[in-house]
Design a protein around this motif. Structure first.
Motif, PDB file in Angstrom:
ATOM      1  N   THR A  19      51.810  67.575   1.508  1.00 20.42           N
ATOM      2  CA  THR A  19      50.969  68.722   1.891  1.00 20.42           C
ATOM      3  C   THR A  19      51.542  70.022   1.341  1.00 20.42           C
ATOM      4  N   SER A  20      52.843  70.223   1.527  1.00 23.09           N
ATOM      5  CA  SER A  20      53.475  71.496   1.185  1.00 23.09           C
ATOM      6  C   SER A  20      53.398  71.824  -0.301  1.00 23.09           C
ATOM      7  N   ARG A  21      53.584  70.828  -1.155  1.00 25.18           N
ATOM      8  CA  ARG A  21      53.700  71.085  -2.592  1.00 25.18           C
ATOM      9  C   ARG A  21      52.428  70.824  -3.379  1.00 25.18           C
ATOM     10  N   LEU A  22      51.542  70.000  -2.867  1.00 24.54           N
ATOM     11  CA  LEU A  22      50.372  69.614  -3.654  1.00 24.54           C
ATOM     12  C   LEU A  22      49.082  70.289  -3.198  1.00 24.54           C
ATOM     13  N   TYR A  23      48.864  70.408  -1.891  1.00 26.44           N
ATOM     14  CA  TYR A  23      47.583  70.924  -1.380  1.00 26.44           C
ATOM     15  C   TYR A  23      47.703  72.344  -0.839  1.00 26.44           C
ATOM     16  N   LEU A  24      48.745  72.589  -0.057  1.00 27.72           N
ATOM     17  CA  LEU A  24      48.887  73.877   0.634  1.00 27.72           C
ATOM     18  C   LEU A  24      48.850  75.088  -0.297  1.00 27.72           C
ATOM     19  N   PRO A  25      49.517  75.068  -1.475  1.00 28.30           N
ATOM     20  CA  PRO A  25      49.473  76.256  -2.340  1.00 28.30           C
ATOM     21  C   PRO A  25      48.065  76.682  -2.727  1.00 28.30           C
ATOM     22  N   VAL A  26      47.168  75.711  -2.904  1.00 30.74           N
ATOM     23  CA  VAL A  26      45.789  76.047  -3.272  1.00 30.74           C
ATOM     24  C   VAL A  26      45.084  76.750  -2.120  1.00 30.74           C
ATOM     25  N   PHE A  27      45.216  76.203  -0.913  1.00 29.82           N
ATOM     26  CA  PHE A  27      44.567  76.823   0.246  1.00 29.82           C
ATOM     27  C   PHE A  27      45.131  78.212   0.536  1.00 29.82           C
ATOM     28  N   MET A  28      46.445  78.368   0.436  1.00 30.41           N
ATOM     29  CA  MET A  28      47.054  79.656   0.724  1.00 30.41           C
ATOM     30  C   MET A  28      46.721  80.690  -0.343  1.00 30.41           C
ATOM     31  N   LYS A  29      46.544  80.254  -1.570  1.00 27.34           N
ATOM     32  CA  LYS A  29      46.192  81.179  -2.642  1.00 27.34           C
ATOM     33  C   LYS A  29      44.764  81.694  -2.487  1.00 27.34           C
ATOM     34  N   LEU A  30      43.834  80.775  -2.191  1.00 25.10           N
ATOM     35  CA  LEU A  30      42.423  81.156  -2.127  1.00 25.10           C
ATOM     36  C   LEU A  30      42.056  81.820  -0.802  1.00 25.10           C
ATOM     37  N   ARG A  31      42.733  81.432   0.283  1.00 23.95           N
ATOM     38  CA  ARG A  31      42.481  82.020   1.607  1.00 23.95           C
ATOM     39  C   ARG A  31      41.005  81.924   1.997  1.00 23.95           C
ATOM     40  N   LEU A  32      40.453  80.748   1.930  1.00 27.33           N
ATOM     41  CA  LEU A  32      39.050  80.515   2.269  1.00 27.33           C
ATOM     42  C   LEU A  32      38.945  80.135   3.747  1.00 27.33           C
ATOM     43  N   THR A  33      38.059  80.798   4.477  1.00 27.44           N
ATOM     44  CA  THR A  33      37.915  80.523   5.909  1.00 27.44           C
ATOM     45  C   THR A  33      37.525  79.075   6.147  1.00 27.44           C
ATOM     46  N   SER A  34      36.581  78.580   5.357  1.00 28.70           N
ATOM     47  CA  SER A  34      36.215  77.167   5.409  1.00 28.70           C
ATOM     48  C   SER A  34      36.847  76.467   4.215  1.00 28.70           C
ATOM     49  N   SER A  35      37.599  75.405   4.476  1.00 27.00           N
ATOM     50  CA  SER A  35      38.236  74.685   3.374  1.00 27.00           C
ATOM     51  C   SER A  35      37.206  74.086   2.425  1.00 27.00           C
ATOM     52  N   TYR A  36      35.981  73.856   2.924  1.00 21.43           N
ATOM     53  CA  TYR A  36      34.949  73.243   2.089  1.00 21.43           C
ATOM     54  C   TYR A  36      34.340  74.226   1.093  1.00 21.43           C
ATOM     55  N   GLU A  37      34.647  75.512   1.252  1.00 20.20           N
ATOM     56  CA  GLU A  37      34.262  76.479   0.223  1.00 20.20           C
ATOM     57  C   GLU A  37      34.946  76.132  -1.099  1.00 20.20           C
ATOM     58  N   TYR A  38      36.124  75.529  -1.004  1.00 22.17           N
ATOM     59  CA  TYR A  38      36.819  75.108  -2.223  1.00 22.17           C
ATOM     60  C   TYR A  38      35.965  74.144  -3.035  1.00 22.17           C
ATOM     61  N   LEU A  39      35.296  73.207  -2.365  1.00 19.95           N
ATOM     62  CA  LEU A  39      34.470  72.230  -3.068  1.00 19.95           C
ATOM     63  C   LEU A  39      33.279  72.897  -3.743  1.00 19.95           C
ATOM     64  N   HIS A  40      32.798  73.993  -3.167  1.00 17.98           N
ATOM     65  CA  HIS A  40      31.727  74.774  -3.789  1.00 17.98           C
ATOM     66  C   HIS A  40      32.230  75.422  -5.077  1.00 17.98           C
ATOM     67  N   LEU A  41      33.409  76.002  -5.001  1.00 16.60           N
ATOM     68  CA  LEU A  41      33.974  76.675  -6.166  1.00 16.60           C
ATOM     69  C   LEU A  41      34.357  75.687  -7.266  1.00 16.60           C
ATOM     70  N   ARG A  42      34.921  74.566  -6.870  1.00 14.70           N
ATOM     71  CA  ARG A  42      35.403  73.593  -7.857  1.00 14.70           C
ATOM     72  C   ARG A  42      34.273  72.729  -8.416  1.00 14.70           C
ATOM     73  N   PHE A  43      33.293  72.363  -7.564  1.00 19.52           N
ATOM     74  CA  PHE A  43      32.195  71.503  -8.005  1.00 19.52           C
ATOM     75  C   PHE A  43      30.855  72.234  -7.837  1.00 19.52           C
TER      76      PHE A  43
END
Length: 623
Positions: free
Chosen positions: A129-153
């Motif tokens: 979690t710390s090295r692979l996933y967390l940096p992306v979430f902390m960088k983008l600071r998206l309230t809903s984690s699923y916003e990432y899927l909108h941006l990426r896909f």
């Protein structure tokens, strides 16, 4: 009267008299050996009421007396101002459910210690979690984690994932409250409906009024109650059992001490491989892609705080699981010559721990109440985190993402409050549906792992596979979901029909009073043969998350190449896991942040970077 009728009359009279005599003997035996030796006292109710009252007071403080939470960011993320230790305790409290607190000791009592090896999964999942996933979430600071899927896909991937999460959590919270309340009520005498209502009223109140700050601080208090109750029960149990050495010796004799079952078959329910490898995938769904977890990560300011919180919560969970399994060993010491389930004293294995507490510690006024308070605390933590996360994805993914509603910061906070209340009431209403559909209990528990694996696969596809496109992600997720649901639901149907059963460790009823031997024989032979069920339905439930994740990624990558793979150079580095970005050394796009090089350097310095602010409606990935 004719002679044959007279004989028949005398025979029936004698039989009736014999039945009355037997019934009288059974009643006399029951009076001499009651199933429950103690019931809840006023002291127990007082202890339980204090725990619920303090939870309400914390919500009242953060809702009405603390700094006003006027924006949706303040309400849903706590203004990113929470401390490291409260966040760690909140994470652990939300991961440990009341079902597990009752089920883990029963698992140890019935099946042995193999499942304890899942503690290795807690250690493995933290660096993942710390090295692979967390940096992306902390960088983008998206309230809903699923916003990432909108941006990426695209938006469809986002809506699919958020819709599955909503269904998963509403159903799971109902079961997570009802199942332990039912187990407690049948042993302690607590009314099931009163228990469920109290949990929901208290939880809806502090979660809707105090927001994320109240959820985290209440979780911290409840985690302390939970740990205290577990240590208290274990301490008394070991003392009355004659010490840990004697308890360990008894369990070794019964072949319950088992940690390295290396059978590679996926049909073995609990082997080293299913518990450690399959368990790591399951806990990765909770740590790496669960909306409730991501929100708590974002409630602190720096990534270094989250990493510390993850390790603290991980070791906290190891302590809780270890206490659970030591308690299960104590249960075996107490009931090795009279299994309560086989004897008919209880109707479900999850009731064995409450039965033990009431019979062995019921005379210590306040102790059973403290134990039940710990179980309630786990239920409150699960529901509170779920309500806050459901409010977040409804505001961000449904209102803003689907309906394109423009919500001001203040209006967003008000919407979030009412949405959390709505989902609390909906989950409460579903309790009465679950009550009438007993099979839903196991389906809901398995559904958690099934859906979690598919969601983890979507995030992994986006962060680790720069060639993946939106079509691949959608086809991979839907295909994987169908396959995992087919396996999981098929297994549940087979279990209900008696085609699948578990072979438990040796048990005895040699010293049980008031036992009807005929009933025991019937109970022991009631299982049907499992030869007719497909082998795939025998797959251990611990592999569901792994199957969902891996299949989503494999199908997603294949379809992406068939339909035209994404050019890695067109993928914003902020959307990729740091090692992947470093490996491919992708050219930075113009809209990427100025601090992309920090991501490329494995995200080791992210704690010193400012979060990237994204206006999702202006993103080039928006339709």
């Amino acid at each position: 009267m004719r002679p044959h009728l007279l004989v028949l009359f005398l025979f029936l009279s004698a039989s009736s008299a014999e039945q009355r005599r037997v019934k009288s003997d059974e009643e006399k035996c029951h009076d001499e050996h009651p199933t429950l030796l103690h019931y809840f006292s006023w002291a127990d109710y007082t202890v339980l009421a204090i725990m619920l009252l303090v939870s309400c007071l914390i919500g009242t403080f953060y809702g009405f007396f603390s700094k006003k939470q006027e924006t949706s960011q303040d309400f849903l993320l706590g203004g990113s101002s929470m401390g490291t230790f409260p966040t760690a305790m909140s994470l652990a409290a939300s991961f440990i459910t009341a079902i597990e607190l009752l089920g883990n000791p029963a698992e140890m009592y019935e099946q042995g210690t193999q499942f304890w090896m899942t503690c290795l999964s807690f250690i493995l999942v933290v660096p993942i979690t710390s090295r692979l996933y967390l940096p992306v979430f902390m960088k983008l600071r998206l309230t809903s984690s699923y916003e990432y899927l909108h941006l990426r896909f695209n938006r469809n991937c986002r809506l699919l994932a958020s819709g599955l999460y909503m269904l998963q959590m509403v159903l799971y919270t109902s079961v997570a409250v009802y199942a332990p309340a039912l187990a407690l009520s049948r042993v302690t005498g607590l009314n099931t409906y009163i228990a469920v209502t109290l949990v929901y009223v208290v939880c809806i109140f502090y979660a809707s009024q105090g927001g994320m700050k109240a959820v985290i601080m209440t979780d911290t208090f409840q985690a302390a109650v939970l740990l205290g109750s577990l240590f208290l029960i274990l301490g008394y149990g070991l003392s009355w059992a004659g010490g840990i050495a004697l308890v360990w010796e008894e369990n070794v004799k019964s072949e319950r001490i088992e940690f390295l079952n290396m059978n590679p078959s996926p049909t073995v329910r609990h082997s080293f491989w299913s518990v450690v490898i399959g368990g790591t995938f399951y806990w990765a769904t909770m740590f790496c892609s669960n909306q409730a977890s991501v929100q708590k990560y974002l409630s602190v300011e720096r990534i270094s705080q989250v990493r510390i919180a993850l390790w603290v919560s991980s070791f906290g969970m190891i302590i809780i699981y270890s206490i659970n399994f030591l308690t299960g060993m104590v249960l075996y010491r107490a009931y090795k010559d009279c299994d309560p389930l086989t004897a008919g004293y209880i109707s479900d294995q999850d009731q064995i721990l409450p039965l033990y507490v009431m019979n062995f510690m019921g005379g210590l006024h306040g102790v059973p109440g403290f134990f039940v308070a710990g179980i309630f605390a786990a239920s409150l933590g699960t529901v509170a985190s779920a309500l806050n996360s459901l409010a977040a994805i409804t505001c961000e993914d449904i209102l803003r993402g689907l309906f394109q509603m423009e919500l001001s910061a203040k209006k967003g906070a008000n919407y979030a409050r009412w949405i959390s209340i709505f989902f609390g009431v909906l989950s409460f209403a579903l309790v009465f549906v679950v009550e009438r559909l007993g099979s839903v209990l196991q389906v809901a528990l398995s559904f958690n792992g099934m859906v979690g694996g598919v969601t983890l696969g979507l995030f992994s596809l986006g962060m680790f596979v720069p060639w993946a496109n939106a079509k691949g992600a959608m086809v991979g997720a839907i295909t994987s979901l169908i396959v995992v649901l087919w396996i999981g639901l098929g297994a549940q149907v087979a279990a209900v029909n008696g085609q699948i059963h578990l072979d438990s460790k040796p048990i005895s009823i040699a010293n049980c009073p008031c036992i009807n031997e005929t009933t025991i024989i019937l109970n022991q032979t009631e299982h049907s043969s499992d030869n007719e069920v497909w082998s795939i339905y025998k797959t251990s439930y611990l592999w569901y998350s792994a199957i969902g994740c891996v299949l989503t990624m494999l199908v997603g990558l294949t379809v992406s190449f068939i339909t035209g793979a994404q050019n890695p150079a067109d993928v914003d580095q902020d959307f990729l896991s740091p090692p992947i970005a470093a490996m491919f050394r992708i050219q930075t796009k113009p809209q990427a942040s100025a601090n992309v090089q920090g991501i490329a350097n494995l995200g080791l310095e992210l704690e010193d970077e400012k979060p990237r602010q994204i206006d999702i409606c202006k993103s080039p990935k928006c339709p």
